[in-house]
Design an enzyme around this catalytic site. Sequence first.
Site, mmCIF file in Angstrom:
data_model
loop_
_atom_site.group_PDB
_atom_site.id
_atom_site.type_symbol
_atom_site.label_atom_id
_atom_site.label_comp_id
_atom_site.label_asym_id
_atom_site.label_seq_id
_atom_site.Cartn_x
_atom_site.Cartn_y
_atom_site.Cartn_z
ATOM 1 N N LYS A 58 0.834 -1.210 0.000
ATOM 2 C CA LYS A 58 0.000 0.000 0.000
ATOM 3 C C LYS A 58 0.871 1.263 0.000
ATOM 4 N N GLY A 190 -4.540 -11.933 -10.430
ATOM 5 C CA GLY A 190 -5.354 -11.918 -9.218
ATOM 6 C C GLY A 190 -5.059 -10.639 -8.448
ATOM 7 N N VAL A 191 -5.303 -10.691 -7.145
ATOM 8 C CA VAL A 191 -5.185 -9.479 -6.332
ATOM 9 C C VAL A 191 -3.744 -8.951 -6.314
ATOM 10 N N GLU A 211 -2.854 -14.545 -17.409
ATOM 11 C CA GLU A 211 -3.833 -15.156 -16.502
ATOM 12 C C GLU A 211 -4.373 -16.434 -17.142
ATOM 13 N N VAL A 245 1.006 -20.584 -18.998
ATOM 14 C CA VAL A 245 2.475 -20.497 -19.079
ATOM 15 C C VAL A 245 3.052 -21.908 -19.188
ATOM 16 N N ARG A 279 -1.341 -18.307 -2.802
ATOM 17 C CA ARG A 279 -0.479 -18.630 -1.663
ATOM 18 C C ARG A 279 -0.939 -19.939 -1.041
ATOM 19 N N ASP A 319 -4.335 -17.301 7.696
ATOM 20 C CA ASP A 319 -4.103 -17.894 6.371
ATOM 21 C C ASP A 319 -3.864 -19.401 6.419
ATOM 22 N N HIS A 451 -23.124 15.787 2.858
ATOM 23 C CA HIS A 451 -22.956 16.249 1.486
ATOM 24 C C HIS A 451 -21.905 17.344 1.442
HETATM 25 P P1 FAD Z 1 1.221 -14.249 8.174
HETATM 26 O O1 FAD Z 1 1.050 -12.801 8.029
HETATM 27 O O2 FAD Z 1 1.815 -15.011 7.040
HETATM 28 O O3 FAD Z 1 2.101 -14.453 9.493
HETATM 29 C C1 FAD Z 1 2.512 -15.704 9.930
HETATM 30 C C2 FAD Z 1 3.777 -15.519 10.746
HETATM 31 O O4 FAD Z 1 4.079 -16.756 11.376
HETATM 32 C C3 FAD Z 1 4.997 -15.162 9.921
HETATM 33 O O5 FAD Z 1 5.713 -14.124 10.534
HETATM 34 C C4 FAD Z 1 5.816 -16.450 9.905
HETATM 35 O O6 FAD Z 1 7.208 -16.203 9.810
HETATM 36 C C5 FAD Z 1 5.462 -17.027 11.258
HETATM 37 N N1 FAD Z 1 5.619 -18.474 11.353
HETATM 38 C C6 FAD Z 1 5.182 -19.437 10.490
HETATM 39 N N2 FAD Z 1 5.477 -20.659 10.982
HETATM 40 C C7 FAD Z 1 6.121 -20.469 12.164
HETATM 41 C C8 FAD Z 1 6.672 -21.346 13.133
HETATM 42 N N3 FAD Z 1 6.601 -22.666 12.993
HETATM 43 N N4 FAD Z 1 7.275 -20.801 14.203
HETATM 44 C C9 FAD Z 1 7.345 -19.458 14.381
HETATM 45 N N5 FAD Z 1 6.836 -18.592 13.492
HETATM 46 C C10 FAD Z 1 6.228 -19.096 12.409
HETATM 47 N N6 FAD Z 1 -4.495 -8.914 3.031
HETATM 48 C C11 FAD Z 1 -5.381 -7.935 3.293
HETATM 49 O O7 FAD Z 1 -6.333 -8.148 4.041
HETATM 50 N N7 FAD Z 1 -5.223 -6.682 2.751
HETATM 51 C C12 FAD Z 1 -4.204 -6.390 1.915
HETATM 52 O O8 FAD Z 1 -4.097 -5.262 1.437
HETATM 53 C C13 FAD Z 1 -3.265 -7.407 1.621
HETATM 54 N N8 FAD Z 1 -2.223 -7.163 0.807
HETATM 55 C C14 FAD Z 1 -1.308 -8.148 0.569
HETATM 56 C C15 FAD Z 1 -0.251 -7.876 -0.295
HETATM 57 C C16 FAD Z 1 0.691 -8.848 -0.564
HETATM 58 C C17 FAD Z 1 1.843 -8.540 -1.500
HETATM 59 C C18 FAD Z 1 0.573 -10.120 0.058
HETATM 60 C C19 FAD Z 1 1.607 -11.182 -0.191
HETATM 61 C C20 FAD Z 1 -0.480 -10.402 0.905
HETATM 62 C C21 FAD Z 1 -1.441 -9.423 1.159
HETATM 63 N N9 FAD Z 1 -2.540 -9.659 1.971
HETATM 64 C C22 FAD Z 1 -3.445 -8.678 2.215
HETATM 65 C C23 FAD Z 1 -2.743 -10.978 2.620
HETATM 66 C C24 FAD Z 1 -2.242 -10.900 4.076
HETATM 67 O O9 FAD Z 1 -0.886 -10.558 4.079
HETATM 68 C C25 FAD Z 1 -2.463 -12.225 4.763
HETATM 69 O O10 FAD Z 1 -3.817 -12.597 4.667
HETATM 70 C C26 FAD Z 1 -2.079 -12.123 6.236
HETATM 71 O O11 FAD Z 1 -0.741 -11.733 6.376
HETATM 72 C C27 FAD Z 1 -2.313 -13.444 6.945
HETATM 73 O O12 FAD Z 1 -2.007 -13.290 8.293
HETATM 74 P P2 FAD Z 1 -1.496 -14.500 9.187
HETATM 75 O O13 FAD Z 1 -1.194 -13.926 10.524
HETATM 76 O O14 FAD Z 1 -2.427 -15.629 9.071
HETATM 77 O O15 FAD Z 1 -0.140 -14.993 8.501
HETATM 78 P P1 NAD Z 2 -5.150 -14.881 -6.232
HETATM 79 O O1 NAD Z 2 -5.798 -16.163 -5.967
HETATM 80 O O2 NAD Z 2 -5.841 -13.611 -5.911
HETATM 81 O O3 NAD Z 2 -4.777 -14.778 -7.785
HETATM 82 C C1 NAD Z 2 -3.994 -15.727 -8.430
HETATM 83 C C2 NAD Z 2 -4.342 -15.688 -9.909
HETATM 84 O O4 NAD Z 2 -3.404 -16.479 -10.594
HETATM 85 C C3 NAD Z 2 -5.726 -16.257 -10.207
HETATM 86 O O5 NAD Z 2 -6.426 -15.365 -11.031
HETATM 87 C C4 NAD Z 2 -5.429 -17.567 -10.893
HETATM 88 O O6 NAD Z 2 -6.390 -17.931 -11.842
HETATM 89 C C5 NAD Z 2 -4.098 -17.265 -11.560
HETATM 90 N N1 NAD Z 2 -3.275 -18.431 -11.823
HETATM 91 C C6 NAD Z 2 -3.111 -19.544 -11.058
HETATM 92 N N2 NAD Z 2 -2.235 -20.390 -11.656
HETATM 93 C C7 NAD Z 2 -1.837 -19.800 -12.809
HETATM 94 C C8 NAD Z 2 -0.943 -20.156 -13.851
HETATM 95 N N3 NAD Z 2 -0.268 -21.314 -13.817
HETATM 96 N N4 NAD Z 2 -0.769 -19.313 -14.886
HETATM 97 C C9 NAD Z 2 -1.450 -18.129 -14.924
HETATM 98 N N5 NAD Z 2 -2.315 -17.748 -13.971
HETATM 99 C C10 NAD Z 2 -2.499 -18.549 -12.922
HETATM 100 O O7 NAD Z 2 -3.732 -14.975 -5.509
HETATM 101 P P2 NAD Z 2 -2.613 -13.865 -5.315
HETATM 102 O O8 NAD Z 2 -2.877 -12.694 -6.181
HETATM 103 O O9 NAD Z 2 -1.324 -14.595 -5.429
HETATM 104 O O10 NAD Z 2 -2.843 -13.450 -3.814
HETATM 105 C C11 NAD Z 2 -2.699 -14.422 -2.763
HETATM 106 C C12 NAD Z 2 -3.582 -14.095 -1.592
HETATM 107 O O11 NAD Z 2 -3.169 -12.890 -0.983
HETATM 108 C C13 NAD Z 2 -5.017 -13.919 -2.021
HETATM 109 O O12 NAD Z 2 -5.779 -14.900 -1.374
HETATM 110 C C14 NAD Z 2 -5.420 -12.569 -1.591
HETATM 111 O O13 NAD Z 2 -6.626 -12.588 -0.874
HETATM 112 C C15 NAD Z 2 -4.293 -12.111 -0.664
HETATM 113 N N6 NAD Z 2 -4.046 -10.696 -0.994
HETATM 114 C C16 NAD Z 2 -5.008 -9.792 -0.635
HETATM 115 C C17 NAD Z 2 -4.847 -8.460 -0.992
HETATM 116 C C18 NAD Z 2 -5.903 -7.483 -0.622
HETATM 117 O O14 NAD Z 2 -6.727 -7.803 0.233
HETATM 118 N N7 NAD Z 2 -5.941 -6.306 -1.209
HETATM 119 C C19 NAD Z 2 -3.729 -8.053 -1.687
HETATM 120 C C20 NAD Z 2 -2.792 -9.003 -2.038
HETATM 121 C C21 NAD Z 2 -2.966 -10.329 -1.669
#
Ligand code: FAD
Ligand code: NAD
Length: 475
Positions: A58, A190-191, A211, A245, A279, A319, A451
């Site tokens: 962000k 995707g996202v 995609e 791909v 993921r 997650d 408004h």
């Molecule tokens: P995580 O955030 O993955 O945290 C898990 C933690 O546990 C990590 O620090 C890991 O190192 C630790 N861990 C794992 N196993 C062990 C172990 N055995 N011992 C000790 N530590 C361990 N979601 C949104 O809602 N809004 C967004 O805008 C958004 N943007 C995103 C952008 C990107 C690029 C990505 C990749 C994801 C985004 N997400 C977003 C998804 C969001 O990041 C995840 O849904 C969220 O982080 C999940 O939270 P969590 O606590 O379950 O896991």
């Molecule tokens: P996603 O599931 O949103 O999108 C993955 C995309 O890749 C899908 O459209 C799928 O059809 C496509 N795909 C899968 N296999 C493929 C292939 N072999 N070739 C081409 N396309 C393929 O997953 P993401 O974008 O990786 O995000 C992972 C998770 O992180 C999501 O569950 C999302 O909710 C979370 N996330 C959330 C936010 C947010 O809330 N704004 C931002 C980033 C990530």
Amino acid sequence: MSDSYDVIVIGAGPAGYPAAIRAGQHGLKVACLDEWKNLDGSHSFGGTCLNAGCIPSKALLESSELVHRAHAEFATHGIRLTTVEVDLAQMQKRKAGIVKTSSQGIQVLFKGAKVTGLPGHGRLLPGRQVEHSAPDGTKTVLQAKHVVLASGSTPMALSSAPFDGERIVDSWGALEFAAVPKRLGVIGAGVIGLELGSVWRRLGAEVVMLEALESFLPMTDQQLAKEALRHLKKQGLDIRLGAKVTGAVVKGGVVEVSFADAKGAQSLSVDKLVVAIGRRPQTAGLLADGTGVALDERGFIRVDNDCRTGAENIWAVGDCVRGPMLAHKGKEEGLMVADRIAGQHAEVNYKTIPAVIYTAPEIAWVGQTEEQVKATGRPYKTGVFPFLASGRARAMESTQGFAKVIAATDDDEILGVHIIGPLAGELIAEAVLAMEYSASTEDLQRTIHAHPTLSEALHEAALAADRIAIDIPNR
Ligand code: FAD
Ligand code: NAD
């Protein structure tokens, strides 16, 4: 005994750290273990979201959007700039600063709630014991009355385009580019693909997105998805649907991607390739034999509606369990579990989890899509209000998109709200609250909206559902 706790949380991401803090607020003795390693090898709390996900993405989306607006909108506002220069190093430094401050903030919050934050790996042993491996290699066995597993998720790899950490990267790699790639390939529209593709497009990269599916954003209301695709393509994102791909190789500093689509076998040369195809739950090394915790066929920790694993007093949230991979979904699960551990009644309403995609225009929704409502056979009505008719949106020069309300015809209950437009991610909060309280469109219609604000779009969309909108003709 100092190594014995009421609650041990494994993982300090947005699911784990709120669970730990809430348990601490209940007066319980809590430890939260986390093994996150930054690129420089240092440790920080906050998980994927804070260190390599929600927050850094962000920060870059905000900076890159300002660049875009300076190029595309300032002249319309009567602001003339002779040049717009991007200082990517400063942009990345700002982002890193935000991440660092946020992570340090968690340590302060832990202190306030008397949570013991323990860097290092946690492994659940039978009998609610947790083996803690500290970064210096020391192993300690801790005892808990309750264990909360919040180990999160990691990016899925594609065997035909393996990560090399340099040219073929995951989302974290794509947040760390030191230079704007001239040509960027993204696998997965995707996202993550759309958000990170937008960042680098706005900063000048040519972006091609491959995609696999024929449909765009199939989980969203298709009226919204269609509108989004139109705007994103106009911004220069070259989104190719139905593209499979078949391989990617690095040759002479260039990634050669081969794929097949409706036109047959194709190839693409890019400077960087981001693989963003989803993921997977992170459970490697988490569970010793005999804990009683089970994984489902996709590798998620099995839980019931209250996030109980089935093993006594072992819970799992975020997650690593079923449901959308969203930070706020994990947070609510973490809070629910901590409250339940403290003997309170708490639950998560899985029907009102909002989703936001931070593109421009933003996309946000809660509840059912029109396609889902239609499939139930229940009679429904829709109201749509375009931001073009909003005085505030016009003043902001942000008139793209619309707000859409879907409600049942029989009892007027709101079933879904879908917004594409300026600050849609903020506007959706009103709809979430409305649906949490089972509001009707009449409730929204009779609620006063200031408004001129963007929130009036939701008010007008609710009015439009009964063909009594004021600021647009009713058809
Ligand atoms: P995580 O955030 O993955 O945290 C898990 C933690 O546990 C990590 O620090 C890991 O190192 C630790 N861990 C794992 N196993 C062990 C172990 N055995 N011992 C000790 N530590 C361990 N979601 C949104 O809602 N809004 C967004 O805008 C958004 N943007 C995103 C952008 C990107 C690029 C990505 C990749 C994801 C985004 N997400 C977003 C998804 C969001 O990041 C995840 O849904 C969220 O982080 C999940 O939270 P969590 O606590 O379950 O896991
Ligand atoms: P996603 O599931 O949103 O999108 C993955 C995309 O890749 C899908 O459209 C799928 O059809 C496509 N795909 C899968 N296999 C493929 C292939 N072999 N070739 C081409 N396309 C393929 O997953 P993401 O974008 O990786 O995000 C992972 C998770 O992180 C999501 O569950 C999302 O909710 C979370 N996330 C959330 C936010 C947010 O809330 N704004 C931002 C980033 C990530």
